[in-house]
Design an enzyme around this catalytic site. Structure first.
Site, PDB file in Angstrom:
ATOM      1  N   ARG A  46       0.820  -1.217   0.000  1.00 29.26           N
ATOM      2  CA  ARG A  46       0.000   0.000   0.000  1.00 29.26           C
ATOM      3  C   ARG A  46       0.850   1.261   0.000  1.00 29.26           C
ATOM      4  NH1 ARG A  46      -2.817  -4.220   1.737  1.00 29.26           N
ATOM      5  NH2 ARG A  46      -5.083  -4.190   1.964  1.00 29.26           N
ATOM      6  N   GLY A  79      -1.658 -11.663  -5.133  1.00 28.44           N
ATOM      7  CA  GLY A  79      -3.061 -11.279  -5.272  1.00 28.44           C
ATOM      8  C   GLY A  79      -3.275  -9.822  -4.889  1.00 28.44           C
ATOM      9  N   ARG A  89      -6.780 -17.426  -9.479  1.00 28.95           N
ATOM     10  CA  ARG A  89      -7.507 -16.792  -8.374  1.00 28.95           C
ATOM     11  C   ARG A  89      -8.620 -15.856  -8.877  1.00 28.95           C
ATOM     12  NH1 ARG A  89      -3.214 -14.957  -3.988  1.00 28.95           N
ATOM     13  NH2 ARG A  89      -5.133 -14.734  -2.790  1.00 28.95           N
ATOM     14  N   SER A 140     -13.114  -8.961   2.482  1.00 32.42           N
ATOM     15  CA  SER A 140     -11.803  -9.010   1.846  1.00 32.42           C
ATOM     16  C   SER A 140     -11.209  -7.614   1.769  1.00 32.42           C
ATOM     17  CB  SER A 140     -11.928  -9.597   0.434  1.00 32.42           C
ATOM     18  OG  SER A 140     -10.804  -9.231  -0.338  1.00 32.42           O
ATOM     19  N   GLN A 162      -8.695  -6.868   0.137  1.00 31.61           N
ATOM     20  CA  GLN A 162      -8.241  -6.618  -1.236  1.00 31.61           C
ATOM     21  C   GLN A 162      -9.350  -5.984  -2.058  1.00 31.61           C
ATOM     22  OE1 GLN A 162      -6.480 -10.263  -2.651  1.00 31.61           O
ATOM     23  NE2 GLN A 162      -4.710 -10.028  -1.305  1.00 31.61           N
ATOM     24  N   ASP A 206      -4.750 -15.286   7.199  1.00 35.89           N
ATOM     25  CA  ASP A 206      -3.488 -15.867   6.732  1.00 35.89           C
ATOM     26  C   ASP A 206      -2.838 -16.771   7.787  1.00 35.89           C
ATOM     27  OD1 ASP A 206      -3.722 -14.636   4.281  1.00 35.89           O
ATOM     28  OD2 ASP A 206      -2.622 -12.852   4.903  1.00 35.89           O
ATOM     29  N   LYS A 219      -6.768 -18.975  -1.933  1.00 34.81           N
ATOM     30  CA  LYS A 219      -5.539 -18.248  -1.590  1.00 34.81           C
ATOM     31  C   LYS A 219      -4.426 -18.732  -2.533  1.00 34.81           C
ATOM     32  CE  LYS A 219      -7.147 -15.677   1.686  1.00 34.81           C
ATOM     33  NZ  LYS A 219      -7.221 -14.236   1.484  1.00 34.81           N
ATOM     34  N   ARG A 263      -5.662 -23.842   0.372  1.00 34.89           N
ATOM     35  CA  ARG A 263      -5.144 -24.060   1.728  1.00 34.89           C
ATOM     36  C   ARG A 263      -6.073 -24.926   2.573  1.00 34.89           C
ATOM     37  NH1 ARG A 263      -2.818 -17.979   2.995  1.00 34.89           N
ATOM     38  NH2 ARG A 263      -0.993 -18.214   1.660  1.00 34.89           N
ATOM     39  N   ARG A 269       2.953 -19.779   2.988  1.00 37.68           N
ATOM     40  CA  ARG A 269       2.446 -19.960   4.355  1.00 37.68           C
ATOM     41  C   ARG A 269       2.309 -21.435   4.725  1.00 37.68           C
ATOM     42  NH1 ARG A 269       2.008 -14.689   5.658  1.00 37.68           N
ATOM     43  NH2 ARG A 269       0.949 -13.351   4.152  1.00 37.68           N
TER      44      ARG A 269
END
Ligand code: S3P
Length: 425
Positions: A18, A84, A112, A156, A158, A309, A338, A342, A384
């Site tokens: 950002r 993403g 995605r 979200s 995002q 996450d 993701k 996951r 992750r």
């Protein structure tokens, strides 16, 4: 294993993206310190350079300077790599620009979903052409945008951030409601830079500026705090240790990101926050962590955005709770989209090392086990998953083999060195 010493997680990934983007939209030179040097942030920097921003190399030592004047038409496709956040937030930025650009990414990112962002951006007036269904590559031609009032279908950050950035670059008002509050770094940065953001009746509202001040993002200096999501792996390794104490310095403790610590507390591990302070509108602390015996818990749908996450590492911790004790994660269907699936891979990998875990509908169930984890884990090149199962590999008697380790460079390039350093024996 005993833990000891002091570690510092890398810069926050979400905030690094950002601040680079806002600095590239500013007029003048901004100076950013503590940026994550991971591959995802380098993807954002690469894309912004293609759009004309002058960004100094992102290296571990020293601040990064961003010199920008005006975003311009790119000569080639914008490759967002594995990120993403880069893809979705850039769509928002590009929606307010009067040129066309094509965004793409690696094989994982090209799987995605993107309509969650492109649909509201189209409503605002951006022209978006799909080249492969609900995914990248996408061509976007921005332009004159209309104001938007929108309720996001999923919590979200995002989606929310893409729409707020479209409001900023298109200079139109944007009002957003979300089912649960997702991470609020974009909002905090807009407030910190005096860019007309407030809350009204539970909605997040971006107000455009008068036409003569359109596009006037001020240049700024900012120190990025350490990443709470990266710190979570260090916290977990210390909780699973047999003895010792670990100090984790300079961790962002924004409440929209620290659900992991709240859930850990319920599971019986207390993480002390000391030296609380504020950096660029974000709360920051040092964390003191000691080993603990873990209980099971239920993680509710409203908590998921605050730890989205951290489900892989919480799943790993739940597998080390007392034998037969169950932990449930409700409504974690988002984990399917993701960097990898996951939801399925946490369960499959825990079973592959002798544990009991299952994805049922959108819920994840993990059972505690007393036996040492042994077996091969498929990371699907997901950073992750690699870090979560590497932490599982630190418990006494474990033999956890990862399909690869290189993916940690996405968000935590020094992960294995830090994990080694904090182990006393
Ligand atoms: C991020 C938001 C989250 C998170 C991702 C980073 C961000 O994704 O999983 O790692 O920086 O806004 P969603 O907003 O899609 O849940």
């Amino acid at each position: 294993m005993k833990v000891q010493g002091v570690v510092r997680p890398p810069g926050d990934k979400s905030i690094s993206h950002r601040v680079l983007m806002l600095a590239a939209l500013a007029r003048g030179t901004s100076e950013l310190s503590g940026l994550l040097t991971g591959e995802d942030v380098k993807s954002t920097a690469r894309v912004l350079r293609q759009l004309g921003a002058d960004i100094s190399p992102i290296r571990a030592a020293g601040p990064v300077s961003v010199h920008a004047s005006r975003i311009t038409h790119p000569a080639s496709r914008l490759n967002c790599g594995n990120s993403g956040t880069t893809a979705r937030l850039m769509l928002g930025i590009l929606a307010g620009q009067r040129f066309a650009a094509t965004l793409t990414g690696d094989a994982s990112l090209r799987r995605r979903p993107m309509r969650r962002v492109t649909e509201p951006l189209r409503t605002m007036g951006a022209e978006i052409t799909e080249k492969g269904g609900d995914a990248l590559p996408l061509r976007i031609r921005g332009g004159r945008l209309r104001p938007l009032t929108y309720t996001t279908p999923v919590a979200s950050a995002q989606i929310k951030s893409a729409l707020l950035l479209a409001g900023l670059t298109g200079n139109v008002s944007v009002t957003i409601r979300e089912p649960y509050r997702s991470r609020d770094h974009t909002e905090r940065l807009l407030v910190h830079l005096g860019l007309g953001l407030h809350e009204r009746d539970g909605a997040i509202v971006f107000e455009p500026r008068p036409p003569e001040r359109r596009g006037s993002v001020p240049s700024f200096r900012l120190a990025v705090p350490g990443d709470a999501s990266s710190a979570a792996f260090l916290v977990a390794a210390a909780v699973l240790a047999e003895a010792g104490e670990l100090l984790i310095e300079n961790v962002g403790v924004n409440p929209t990101r620290t659900g992991f610590l709240v859930v850990l507390e319920r599971m019986g591990a207390h993480v002390e926050r000391v030296n609380l302070r504020n950096e660029g509108g974000e709360p920051v602390a040092d964390l003191v962590v000691r080993p603990a015996r873990l209980r099971g818990t239920e993680v509710g749908a409203a908590e998921i955005p605050t730890l989205v996450d951290e489900v892989p590492i919480l799943g790993v911790l739940a597998s080390r709770a007392a034998r037969g004790v169950e932990t449930v994660f409700r409504e974690v269907g988002e984990l399917r989209v993701k960097e990898s699936n996951r939801l399925e891979l946490i369960a499959a990998n825990l079973r592959a090392v002798g544990g009991e875990a299952e994805a049922r509908g959108n819920d994840l169930f993990v059972c505690g086990t007393g036996t040492p984890p042994r077996g091969r884990v498929e990371t699907a090149r997901d950073h992750r998953l690699a870090m979560a199962f590497a932490v599982l590999g630190t418990v006494p008697g474990a033999d956890v083999r990862l399909s690869e380790r290189a993916s940690v460079a996405i968000s935590y390039p020094r992960f294995f060195a830090d994990l080694r350093r904090m182990r006393a024996t």
